[in-house]
Design an enzyme around this catalytic site. Structure first.
Site, mmCIF file in Angstrom:
data_model
loop_
_atom_site.group_PDB
_atom_site.id
_atom_site.type_symbol
_atom_site.label_atom_id
_atom_site.label_comp_id
_atom_site.label_asym_id
_atom_site.label_seq_id
_atom_site.Cartn_x
_atom_site.Cartn_y
_atom_site.Cartn_z
ATOM 1 N N GLU A 178 -4.015 -9.352 3.811
ATOM 2 C CA GLU A 178 -4.775 -9.010 5.030
ATOM 3 C C GLU A 178 -5.933 -9.970 5.301
ATOM 4 O O GLU A 178 -6.249 -10.273 6.450
ATOM 5 C CB GLU A 178 -5.319 -7.574 4.936
ATOM 6 C CG GLU A 178 -4.272 -6.484 5.139
ATOM 7 C CD GLU A 178 -3.539 -6.088 3.877
ATOM 8 O OE1 GLU A 178 -3.576 -6.846 2.884
ATOM 9 O OE2 GLU A 178 -2.912 -5.007 3.868
ATOM 10 N N GLU A 233 0.834 -1.214 0.000
ATOM 11 C CA GLU A 233 0.000 0.000 0.000
ATOM 12 C C GLU A 233 0.864 1.258 0.000
ATOM 13 O O GLU A 233 0.535 2.252 -0.643
ATOM 14 C CB GLU A 233 -0.944 -0.010 1.211
ATOM 15 C CG GLU A 233 -2.044 -1.068 1.071
ATOM 16 C CD GLU A 233 -2.874 -1.226 2.333
ATOM 17 O OE1 GLU A 233 -2.269 -1.559 3.381
ATOM 18 O OE2 GLU A 233 -4.091 -1.010 2.290
HETATM 19 N N1 3HC Z 1 4.072 -8.052 11.621
HETATM 20 C C1 3HC Z 1 4.754 -8.484 12.707
HETATM 21 N N2 3HC Z 1 5.660 -9.495 12.655
HETATM 22 C C2 3HC Z 1 5.876 -10.070 11.466
HETATM 23 C C3 3HC Z 1 5.195 -9.676 10.300
HETATM 24 C C4 3HC Z 1 4.272 -8.603 10.405
HETATM 25 N N3 3HC Z 1 3.603 -8.132 9.345
HETATM 26 N N4 3HC Z 1 5.609 -10.456 9.277
HETATM 27 C C5 3HC Z 1 6.517 -11.307 9.788
HETATM 28 N N5 3HC Z 1 6.690 -11.076 11.100
HETATM 29 C C6 3HC Z 1 7.628 -11.745 12.015
HETATM 30 C C7 3HC Z 1 7.263 -13.197 12.258
HETATM 31 O O1 3HC Z 1 6.343 -13.319 13.318
HETATM 32 C C8 3HC Z 1 8.604 -13.816 12.564
HETATM 33 O O2 3HC Z 1 8.906 -13.507 13.898
HETATM 34 P P1 3HC Z 1 9.710 -14.560 14.821
HETATM 35 O O3 3HC Z 1 11.013 -14.783 14.130
HETATM 36 O O4 3HC Z 1 9.795 -13.864 16.123
HETATM 37 O O5 3HC Z 1 8.876 -15.800 14.867
HETATM 38 C C9 3HC Z 1 9.570 -13.017 11.686
HETATM 39 O O6 3HC Z 1 8.893 -11.804 11.357
HETATM 40 C C10 3HC Z 1 9.938 -13.726 10.387
HETATM 41 O O7 3HC Z 1 8.739 -14.137 9.745
HETATM 42 P P2 3HC Z 1 8.631 -15.516 8.967
HETATM 43 O O8 3HC Z 1 9.231 -16.607 9.779
HETATM 44 O O9 3HC Z 1 7.231 -15.668 8.520
HETATM 45 O O10 3HC Z 1 9.601 -15.211 7.742
HETATM 46 P P3 3HC Z 1 9.534 -15.724 6.241
HETATM 47 O O11 3HC Z 1 10.731 -15.184 5.592
HETATM 48 O O12 3HC Z 1 9.250 -17.170 6.207
HETATM 49 O O13 3HC Z 1 8.217 -15.034 5.613
HETATM 50 C C11 3HC Z 1 6.739 -13.213 5.122
HETATM 51 C C12 3HC Z 1 8.176 -13.673 5.435
HETATM 52 C C13 3HC Z 1 6.265 -13.807 3.777
HETATM 53 C C14 3HC Z 1 6.759 -11.733 5.048
HETATM 54 C C15 3HC Z 1 5.779 -13.711 6.228
HETATM 55 O O14 3HC Z 1 6.338 -13.391 7.477
HETATM 56 C C16 3HC Z 1 4.425 -13.089 6.170
HETATM 57 O O15 3HC Z 1 3.583 -13.553 5.428
HETATM 58 N N6 3HC Z 1 4.183 -12.035 6.965
HETATM 59 C C17 3HC Z 1 2.895 -11.414 7.093
HETATM 60 C C18 3HC Z 1 2.572 -10.564 5.901
HETATM 61 C C19 3HC Z 1 1.238 -9.899 6.068
HETATM 62 O O16 3HC Z 1 0.253 -10.523 6.357
HETATM 63 N N7 3HC Z 1 1.198 -8.569 5.877
HETATM 64 C C20 3HC Z 1 0.030 -7.814 6.050
HETATM 65 C C21 3HC Z 1 -0.006 -7.277 7.427
HETATM 66 S S1 3HC Z 1 -1.535 -6.452 7.778
HETATM 67 C C22 3HC Z 1 -1.371 -4.929 7.065
HETATM 68 O O17 3HC Z 1 -0.396 -4.629 6.463
HETATM 69 C C23 3HC Z 1 -2.530 -4.002 7.282
HETATM 70 C C24 3HC Z 1 -2.493 -2.824 6.394
HETATM 71 O O18 3HC Z 1 -3.393 -2.986 5.346
HETATM 72 C C25 3HC Z 1 -2.829 -1.577 7.150
#
Ligand code: 3HC
Ligand code: NAI
Length: 699
Positions: A125, A104
């Protein structure tokens, strides 16, 4: 190092976000970003601005852990509005993963340049029970079209740089240094009027007729539950309004969806899955064993599925059988699955061929000598497995890991057949092993810490969620399942028909009811286990109905009949013969049948699952309550938006109410409902499973 750095390259300011591990847009980052953004916007020497990330991440989006606490200012949405409103050209240099609020942010920029190897661009999301809340539902449709945006937003699917360029999400794919190319791009835009995505007007005539109605009609069993998908569709529909109006609607829907229990459950699931990978006492400094090649013993249902899981992740696999016919059958199944995946467009034909070329079929166990990891998936028979492990001990290379896929047998006893029990563990895959996400990693008494850590890393590499379990009958998942099915069989005798039990559980959200699952998995499998165990008492009584069904030759879907009848396309039909059998069995046992209401069916299933989970937790077989949930969410069709059985007790039923209900059932039904001492204790202390998990983490 600052979380956001401002670097000047001539008249171009480069804002670089650096917030490991994933550049989540937490409060501190937003504060820093706003500060530097203001500085760059106010400085007359800055003529254009480039926004980028660090390492593998542009930004993984908002910090999910803030959602349950309340997000503090500065908020992302107005900041993105200011970026878009800038008169200076704003260019996103998407160096890596850009998800959710990360994408975004880039949509607020006037242009987007993306690195050619970037594979994770999307708005996931919905998988967290919310919708994009920083303009994504408004800007993405304006840029890539309503249909494409709706698909991305309602599935949360990721796309790569090539696809992003094809659909118009990005303006340029950078072959080389993405920041350098973005800076050059920005320089080229100085003096031009900014291209504001929010100002694009969507031509309503371009939207396929009935698109939104069709989308709404298809969200019935959406994996994110009943709230967020509809809210997301409404928000995308509002993208035809002026951007300020649509954004206000999006914001309201974001707050509403985020306050639903389904969002809490799905966000819990996100962190629970990641928490499962943390093994107490095994730090990040443990040296992992190098796994380059994999050997699989047995090419039956599980052996072929496990082979596929590794081939799909790029590992060379040697699969060994005892007879040519069985080997050919297994290899043919692997080939057919790869070809079917290519036909459906999930992989290319070249990928299917490459993967198949990495498979080496063999009739000689000695061919596993070079494998770094061997997984045994032969018949479920302890004597046979012991014999095989004694042989593998002589064949496997020093330091190689040897795993069994047993679902019921004692992994300690199997490991004891070798002179290297430290290298032995259980890798319990779920069927179909190439599809199901759960991998139960069974830590035997002597399994070495580095073997556990390696197994956990391998789970991630092959796209599975690894969860540790200790050795006991059924480990974690199937032991809980056993409690659940025993209650289901009890309810059959009490008068709940299969259609009522499955109907209640499916209406509640389970992917499939428990009896339909039995028909799918094959009723003969559990029948054989029951025969071996020579059940007595109540357990023998509960077994009568399923046993009789198997003895009628009805083994489930594969024989066209089980608890239900199946037509040619495997659609289940209620079978009056089975309902009559259930009634007759109850009569024979002098049980007066009654109507069992749907709420009672759901409650009894959930409480039996959670009560058994609590016992397992207390015995140390499961490390955390959230691990029990993670298993159910990934291996047993439990809906993510319901959080899992333990989460239900914490957040919906309540610990105290759960304890009272379990005790009432115990008074009515006896020993199978004996309350887990842990639930009794937590209910008295006002505790929760989540608080217990947290205290164990801290300790
Ligand atoms: N917020 C907080 N922590 C996050 C995070 C996030 N968005 N994304 C990843 N992390 C943390 C994980 O909890 C993990 O923490 P830990 O080591 O303490 O367990 C660490 O980062 C590494 O994450 P992964 O083990 O999942 O790492 P990968 O490299 O395997 O994957 C990724 C990376 C594809 C980015 C995956 O972490 C992921 O899918 N993250 C979430 C993405 C997401 O859903 N984003 C949308 C968020 S909501 C939003 O943005 C709202 C907006 O519209 C206002
Ligand atoms: P299966 O009967 O489909 O396959 C077993 C295969 O092992 C057969 O093809 C057989 O020829 C082969 N085999 C037997 N002895 C062998 C030997 N000495 N060397 C090489 N191959 C040999 O059985 P399935 O369902 O694949 O189960 C295998 C294991 O996986 C069992 O331990 C089972 O409990 C476990 N499991 C099964 C699940 C399922 O849903 N089917 C789920 C999880 C685990």
């Amino acid at each position: 190092m600052a979380i956001v750095e401002l670097e000047r390259q001539g008249g171009v300011a480069v804002l670089r976000m650096n917030n490991p591990p994933v550049n989540a847009l937490g409060h501190a980052l937003r504060v820093d970003l706003e500060k530097h953004l203001n500085e760059a916007l106010a400085d007359p020497a800055v003529k254009a601005i480039v926004l980028t990330g660090t390492g593998r991440f542009f930004s993984a989006g908002a910090d999910i852990s803030e959602f349950s606490l309340g997000v503090r200012e500065p908020h992302l949405q107005p900041m993105i509005g200011r970026i878009e409103g800038s008169d200076k050209p704003m260019v996103a240099a998407i160096n890596g993963t850009a998800l959710g609020g990360g994408l975004e942010l880039s949509l607020g920029c006037h242009y987007r340049v993306v690195g050619k190897d970037v594979r994770q661009l999307g708005l996931p999301e919905i998988t967290l029970g919310i919708l994009p809340g920083a303009g994504g539902t408004q800007r993405l449709p304006r840029l890539v079209g309503v249909e494409q945006a709706l698909q991305m937003i309602t599935t949360g699917a990721f796309i790569d740089a090539v696809k992003a360029a094809k659909i118009g999400l990005v303006d340029k794919v950078a072959d080389g240094d993405v920041v350098a190319e973005a800076v050059a791009f920005a320089r080229g835009q100085i003096g031009n009027p900014p291209r504001r995505v929010g100002a694009i007007v969507i031509d309503k005539a371009s939207i396929p007729a009935g698109l939104f109605d069709k989308a709404r009609a298809s969200v019935g069993r959406h994996p994110s539950g009943p709230v967020a998908p509809n809210a997301a569709i409404d928000a995308v529909e509002a993208a035809t309004l002026p951007v300020a109006e649509g954004s206000a609607l999006e914001r309201k829907a974001f707050v509403e969806t985020n306050s639903s229990p389904y969002a809490r459950a799905l966000q819990y699931k996100f962190f629970a899955e990641r928490q499962a990978a943390n093994l107490p006492g095994i730090g990040p400094n443990v040296r992992l064993r190098d796994i380059k090649t994999v050997g699989i013993l047995g090419a039956g249902t599980m052996g072929t599925g496990i082979s596929l899981a590794f081939l799909n992740a790029g590992f060379p696999v040697t699969v060994v059988e005892t007879a040519q016919e069985a080997l050919d059958k297994g290899v043919a199944r692997i080939k057919e699955t790869l070809e079917a995946n290519a036909k459906r467009g999930r992989i290319t034909e070249a990928q299917a061929n490459d993967r198949f070329a990495k498979l080496t079929p063999s009739l000689k166990m000695e061919d596993l000598a070079q494998a770094d990891l061997i997984i045994e998936a032969v018949f479920e028979n302890l004597a046979l497995k012991k014999e095989i492990f004694a042989k593998l001990d002589k064949i496997a290379k020093p330091g190689g890991i040897i795993a069994t896929n047993t679902s019921t047998l004692d992994v300690n006893a199997i490991a004891a057949e070798t002179k290297r029990p430290q290298d032995v563990l259980g890798l319990h895959f779920f069927s179909p092993a190439n599809i199901m996400r759960l991998l139960e990693i069974v830590r035997a008494e002597k399994t070495a810490p580095d073997v556990m850590a390696t197994a956990m890393a391998i789970a991630k590499k092959i796209g599975k969620v690894g969860v540790q379990a200790g050795v006991c009958d059924g480990f974690v998942g199937n032991r809980m399942l056993h409690a659940y099915t025993s209650e289901v069989y009890a309810m059959l005798l009490e008068g709940a028909m299969p259609r009522e039990i499955d109907g209640a559980m499916e209406a509640w959200g389970m992917a499939m009811g428990p009896l339909a699952v039995g028909d799918l998995a094959g009723l003969d499998v559990s029948y054989r286990i029951r025969q071996e165990r020579k059940l007595t008492g109540e357990a023998a009584q509960f077994a009568r109905i399923p046993d009789k069904i198997v003895e009628m030759g009805r083994h489930g879907q594969k024989t066209g009949a089980g608890f239900y009848r199946y037509d040619a396309d495997r659609k289940r039909q209620v079978d009056p013969e089975i309902e009559a059998l259930i009634r007759a069995e109850a009569e024979g046992l002098q049980i007066k049948q009654r109507h069992v209401p749907a709420e009672e069916i759901v409650e009894r299933c959930l409480l039996r699952l959670a009560n058994e989970g609590a016992k397992i937790l207390e015995e140390g077989i499961a490390l955390r309550a959230s691990d029990c949930d993670t298993m159910y969410l990934n291996g047993y069709g439990f809906p993510g938006w319901r959080g899992g059985p333990m989460w239900q007790v914490d957040n919906v039923i309540g610990m105290k109410a759960a304890a009272e209900k379990i005790k009432a059932y115990e008074a009515k039904y006896g020993a199978r409902w004996r309350i887990a001492p842990l639930i009794e204790r937590l209910s008295k202390e006002g505790g929760t499973f989540a608080a217990l998990d947290k205290s164990r983490r801290a300790g």
